[in-house]
Design a protein around this motif. Sequence first.
Motif, PDB file in Angstrom:
ATOM      1  N   UNK A1130       0.836  -1.381   0.007  1.00  0.00           N
ATOM      2  CA  UNK A1130       0.012   0.027   0.046  1.00  0.00           C
ATOM      3  C   UNK A1130       0.753   1.339  -0.057  1.00  0.00           C
ATOM      4  N   UNK A1131       1.997   1.046   0.866  1.00  0.00           N
ATOM      5  CA  UNK A1131       2.693   2.425   0.754  1.00  0.00           C
ATOM      6  C   UNK A1131       3.367   2.801  -0.549  1.00  0.00           C
ATOM      7  N   UNK A1132       3.314   1.900  -1.678  1.00  0.00           N
ATOM      8  CA  UNK A1132       3.990   2.292  -3.016  1.00  0.00           C
ATOM      9  C   UNK A1132       2.916   2.105  -3.943  1.00  0.00           C
ATOM     10  N   UNK A1133       1.553   1.955  -3.637  1.00  0.00           N
ATOM     11  CA  UNK A1133       0.283   1.791  -4.274  1.00  0.00           C
ATOM     12  C   UNK A1133       0.038   2.782  -5.445  1.00  0.00           C
ATOM     13  N   UNK A1134       0.359   4.060  -4.945  1.00  0.00           N
ATOM     14  CA  UNK A1134       0.126   5.274  -5.880  1.00  0.00           C
ATOM     15  C   UNK A1134       1.153   5.336  -7.166  1.00  0.00           C
ATOM     16  N   UNK A1135       2.051   4.466  -6.977  1.00  0.00           N
ATOM     17  CA  UNK A1135       3.112   4.475  -8.236  1.00  0.00           C
ATOM     18  C   UNK A1135       2.941   3.468  -9.244  1.00  0.00           C
ATOM     19  N   UNK A1136       1.883   2.499  -8.854  1.00  0.00           N
ATOM     20  CA  UNK A1136       1.445   1.309  -9.703  1.00  0.00           C
ATOM     21  C   UNK A1136       0.198   1.625 -10.311  1.00  0.00           C
ATOM     22  N   UNK A1137      -0.444   2.662 -10.003  1.00  0.00           N
ATOM     23  CA  UNK A1137      -1.788   3.069 -10.650  1.00  0.00           C
ATOM     24  C   UNK A1137      -1.743   3.369 -12.015  1.00  0.00           C
ATOM     25  N   UNK A1138      -0.972   4.315 -12.410  1.00  0.00           N
ATOM     26  CA  UNK A1138      -0.729   4.551 -13.881  1.00  0.00           C
ATOM     27  C   UNK A1138      -0.339   3.449 -14.916  1.00  0.00           C
ATOM     28  N   UNK A1139       0.794   2.723 -14.521  1.00  0.00           N
ATOM     29  CA  UNK A1139       1.002   1.483 -15.375  1.00  0.00           C
ATOM     30  C   UNK A1139       0.132   0.491 -15.352  1.00  0.00           C
ATOM     31  N   UNK A1140      -0.827   0.225 -14.200  1.00  0.00           N
ATOM     32  CA  UNK A1140      -1.902  -0.821 -14.515  1.00  0.00           C
ATOM     33  C   UNK A1140      -2.926  -0.084 -15.173  1.00  0.00           C
ATOM     34  N   UNK A1141      -3.299   1.025 -15.165  1.00  0.00           N
ATOM     35  CA  UNK A1141      -4.278   1.725 -15.801  1.00  0.00           C
ATOM     36  C   UNK A1141      -3.941   1.833 -17.482  1.00  0.00           C
ATOM     37  N   UNK A1142      -2.767   2.166 -17.800  1.00  0.00           N
ATOM     38  CA  UNK A1142      -2.204   1.958 -19.084  1.00  0.00           C
ATOM     39  C   UNK A1142      -2.240   0.527 -19.785  1.00  0.00           C
ATOM     40  N   UNK A1143      -2.233  -0.505 -18.700  1.00  0.00           N
ATOM     41  CA  UNK A1143      -2.355  -1.902 -19.349  1.00  0.00           C
ATOM     42  C   UNK A1143      -3.671  -2.119 -19.530  1.00  0.00           C
ATOM     43  N   UNK A1144      -4.652  -1.616 -18.683  1.00  0.00           N
ATOM     44  CA  UNK A1144      -6.091  -2.333 -18.897  1.00  0.00           C
ATOM     45  C   UNK A1144      -6.744  -1.631 -20.049  1.00  0.00           C
ATOM     46  N   UNK A1145      -6.409  -0.604 -20.274  1.00  0.00           N
ATOM     47  CA  UNK A1145      -6.728   0.331 -21.256  1.00  0.00           C
ATOM     48  C   UNK A1145      -6.283   0.392 -22.587  1.00  0.00           C
ATOM     49  N   UNK A1146      -5.102  -0.303 -22.861  1.00  0.00           N
ATOM     50  CA  UNK A1146      -4.274  -0.354 -23.914  1.00  0.00           C
ATOM     51  C   UNK A1146      -5.379  -0.808 -25.339  1.00  0.00           C
ATOM     52  N   UNK A1147      -4.888  -0.266 -26.364  1.00  0.00           N
ATOM     53  CA  UNK A1147      -5.814  -0.456 -27.620  1.00  0.00           C
ATOM     54  C   UNK A1147      -4.776  -0.726 -28.565  1.00  0.00           C
ATOM     55  N   UNK A1148      -5.052  -1.931 -29.307  1.00  0.00           N
ATOM     56  CA  UNK A1148      -4.161  -2.542 -30.181  1.00  0.00           C
ATOM     57  C   UNK A1148      -4.400  -1.745 -31.702  1.00  0.00           C
ATOM     58  N   UNK A1149      -3.308  -1.255 -32.549  1.00  0.00           N
ATOM     59  CA  UNK A1149      -3.648  -0.936 -33.886  1.00  0.00           C
ATOM     60  C   UNK A1149      -4.308  -1.717 -34.595  1.00  0.00           C
TER      61      UNK A1149
END
Length: 1224
Positions: A1130-1149
């Motif tokens: 939890x102490x480092x959780x904020x730093x994981x949010x954006x990478x996880x967001x980028x992964x789950x919302x990734x759209x292929x060409x």
Amino acid sequence: MAFQISTTLDKMTNRDKDFRFMALVDLSAELQKDNFKMDAESEKKVTDAVLKLLDDVSNQVQEQAVKCMGPLSKKIKESHFTMVDILTGHVLAVPAKGKEELRDLASISLKTVITNIPADKPDLPAQMVKRITPKLVTAISAQNANPDTVAAALDVLNTLLEKCGNYMTADHDSVLKVIQPELRSKRSATRKKATSCLGHLAVTTPDNMFAELVKNLVDYIGSSSTQPEELRTYMQAISAVSRSVGYRLGKYLNDILPKVMKHCESGAEDDELKENCFQCFESLILRCPKDITPFLDQIQKLCLAYVGHDPNYEDAMEEDEEEEEEEDDDDNENYSDDDDMSWKVRRSSTKCLDAIIVTRPERLSDLYAKVAPVLITRFNEREENVKLDVFSTFSDLLKQTGQFARRQTETDLIGQLRALVPRIVSGITKQLKGKQVKTRSGAFFLLKQLITVLPGALSDHISSLVPGVKVSLKDNRSDNSLKLETLSFLKLLMQTHDPKVFHPHVNELTIIFNSVNDQYYRTSAEALRVVSEFVHVLRPQNSNFDYKPYVKKLFNCTFEKLKAQEVDQEVKEAAISCMGLTLAYLGDELQAETPEVLKILVDRLSNEITRLTTVKSFETLASSPLRLQLDSVIGQVLDELASFLNRNNRQLVQTSLVTLGVVIRNSTHGPQATDQYANVLVKLSPLISTSDLHLTHLALDLTTSILKSKAVPMKTVADNQIVAKSIDLLKSTLLGGLALESLLEFFSNLVKDESSGLSFDSLSDQFMSIGSTADVSRQVLNNTAKAIAAITSTASADRKKKTVEKLINEAKSTKENTTKHLALFSLGEIGRLTDLSEFSQLSQSVLSAFESPSEETRQAASFALGGIAVGNLKVYVPKVVEQIKVNTKSKYLLLHSLRDIIVRQSANPESVASLQTYQKDILPILFADCESEEEGVRNVVAECLGKFALVSPAELVPALAKGAENSQSHLTRSTVVAAIKFAIVERPLPIDALLSEHIPKFLNLLSDPELIVRRNTLFTLNFIAHNKAILIREVLSTYLPALYGESKIKPELIREVDLGPFKHRVDDGLEIRKAAYEAMYTLLDTAVDRLSIPEFISHLKDGLNDQNDIKTLSHLMIIRLAQVAGPSLLESLEQLVEPLRATVTNKLKEGSVQTEVDRNEELIRSALRVVAVISRIPNVDSIHKWEEFVRGTLKTGELADKYASIKQEMQHTELQSSDKMDTS
């Protein structure tokens, strides 16, 4: 009768309170239906009516009106503001005399409405905040405000901050200004509510305001003018803030902790303040694991100083006064002082120690040295609640030990724990004699944890424990939970200890027979399970103990439950299992009773509920060392079991196959067996398929047992579909493992007797025909070669000779086809089983195949040469060595042959000496080829050297270490470090001591300048960590920085390749980063107590922005961390949010190939699993950025269904795992 709003509204205004009450009950039920809807007019009338009934003269009606608020707030569309305004008015108004409860009811209702804001109204929370907050702030800050009004307003404000804090950014300043003065209120309830408000406010405040808040709190606790009660409140406020947003508080610990420690160490007799200090420590340890690390030693020291803090009571239970212990225990239980608050200090300091234990596994060794002995002395704590916390803390220490000491030796944690066992038992046995039920339950639970981690630990202390067991089972005052805990402990004790240690106490342990008749079904069932273990205690192997006096009593108590019809299913199943064991091990003393028992068991076979348990019991009976006579029921049993093989119940089919095998192998095979076994064979052929290879293995194993029994004519087996289906099975690429072994055993037994009409030659020809099949895979050829070898090894000498000669001729054929390959593979397999040196043309035929233009032929020749060399080292090893020297063109394949020889011989201790004879010839070749330019050659050489190290560790390990340390060739260094992983086996070996001594010389290569050397070193590190972590545990901390360094993306290893129309980026560091992350993943499983979790996480987050394979590995590690170190994550959780967001919302060409689409979809699912697991960590919702990500990205929109599906899958998997554990 249909629900009508008008009728309900009439009843809500009825003079009869019962009508009003039932109207609200009906309305509440209707509001919870999905299809219930109201128009605007009805909505307004219903809302007004329910609000009016909050002020009803009947308390029951008022309470029911409050219960309606939640469902009603979810259904209304336009009346929220009316509802909120009226409720807020009631909360903040000074109630009329006799109407004081209206404020409380309105407060509860308003909090319910805030909590149940409809998800389909995203604008409503902000509007509600705007409507309520100013009124609450004004009421709290008003001069001469009514204290009850202030408390109620703070209560509502707390809920508003918790549920809608994200929408209150404009009000932060005003809210903070009115909350802080209330921390100094004269009313403790108001101070408590203000503290909770601060905790929730801290979640969403901006950094500058949060810094000001923390500064104010620190200043107050550091001020000498702060009053004691206020000081305690500020301590509680810091704890509340840390519980909510510990990850934000970490950077202020240098200011906070010295002041908190000062108050804790002060001589002031303020036990409540000390309690608050320790609660503050506990919260900070759990929420700020990284930043609190420098202070842990001091906090631990303070905890140990106060865990026995009891100034008002002189502890009379010192170790040198053991003769008076029982009297002292009674004194403890009778002692009471209502003004004594010191127990709160002891409890809070104990919980603080528990926080250290569960979050810092790397400190386990230190905890055993310093904390464990102190906790043991606190087993004599006089306050029961504190004592239970001590037990819980020590149990957590044992759990951590069990989790992180799986691969350690006696010299590490297990050794430290073993040394403490006598003191643990001494402290616990005192508690088992006490009067407090919860204390005794806690003591038995702790002992269960101990023997789970350290089986056999209580062997020397059974005499000390039996009296406590008797008291708990005999005492009529004992509740069911205590009896269950006692029986559960006793069962585990018998499972984990040598039966002989119980023999002096058997007479006392017969008390368990009484528990079998307990009225509570769970106690009765657990007692029967204990009796099952008691059977093993009474009559273990190689024992002269006189068990006979206890047999009839044991039988009688079990038989009563077995024959009873009106008992719970759990009791029935336990009785069946217990009786099966009783007859299996004591049946020679129960010959008169056996027929009646067998009759009942056969009857239970026909009952679907008890069928599975009874099948297992017959397996136990059939495998009895007493060779029980089951002839009277064996026919019925065989028929029933055979009928189960067609059922659509895999577990029943599997158990029936196992039981049939045991029954047939242990039966006398009377005249009736022929028809019965033939009936079984008919049911077996449908089970032989690749759809379920485990059932296939069991079916083939059972068929072989029937063949060996000779009760069925061989022709019956041959005419059955089993042979045809077995040959078809041999053609499958899925065949392997136990199914293959059973198939080979079946074929071996099938050709021993040619009365079946299926001759050796016929079967051999069918096998060889598989080799002529078009596009046959190497896997099928290998399996077929094993089958040919299996039947050849059991054939007569004449047939064996003809078969080998035929295979040699096929191998000499000039045709390059799969038949030739099958012949070579078959020669290799036969050669492993028997000496083929008598065939003079064999070696030349195989060696000539190395010159074939076909790569497949050369590989088959390599396999054949290695196999036949295993059969006679003296003849063939010199030839292999000579060929390696002269035939450079085929060196790689010849080295493979040598590898096969070394691997086979090193795995067999009896063959090691024979291979050592050729050491002087083999090793120079291997070391010379360490510098080969061909990576394939170096890989084979590494495996040869590693396996040879198992043969001659004293010579090879130092030689390899010298190569790693001194070789100027980077190829040699990479080869010798790769060789080490092949010298690692899970079981203890003499080589382990040498490897442990030299391991730093190999791991130093993590800093080698050459990429290939570092990569191979990482592979070796990963392999050691997975298979024998003890070798690297003590030195791991030295090499972690180098490991973490290799997990970084290095721009200097990325190059561009010009491909004409476009340029392609090549990352030469990708493979080594993968290796680093794989090693990190393994260490997280096998050596987590040697890792600094916060530091580990800081390096792990980079993997979320790396290549897809590394992302997936990082996801797996985060899931593991969430389970074992949630607070640290939890102490480092904020730093994981954006990478996880980028992964789950990734759209292929557009135009991406299907493979890319599938990979991206799996990566998204992997990330969603991470989110689902993290969302289970307590207080994760307090992290605003995370909560916003989950709510805004995953709970709404196109990902919502996918996220819900992932969570459902995980719950289903966990449920299945739980069911497996329950039935195991």
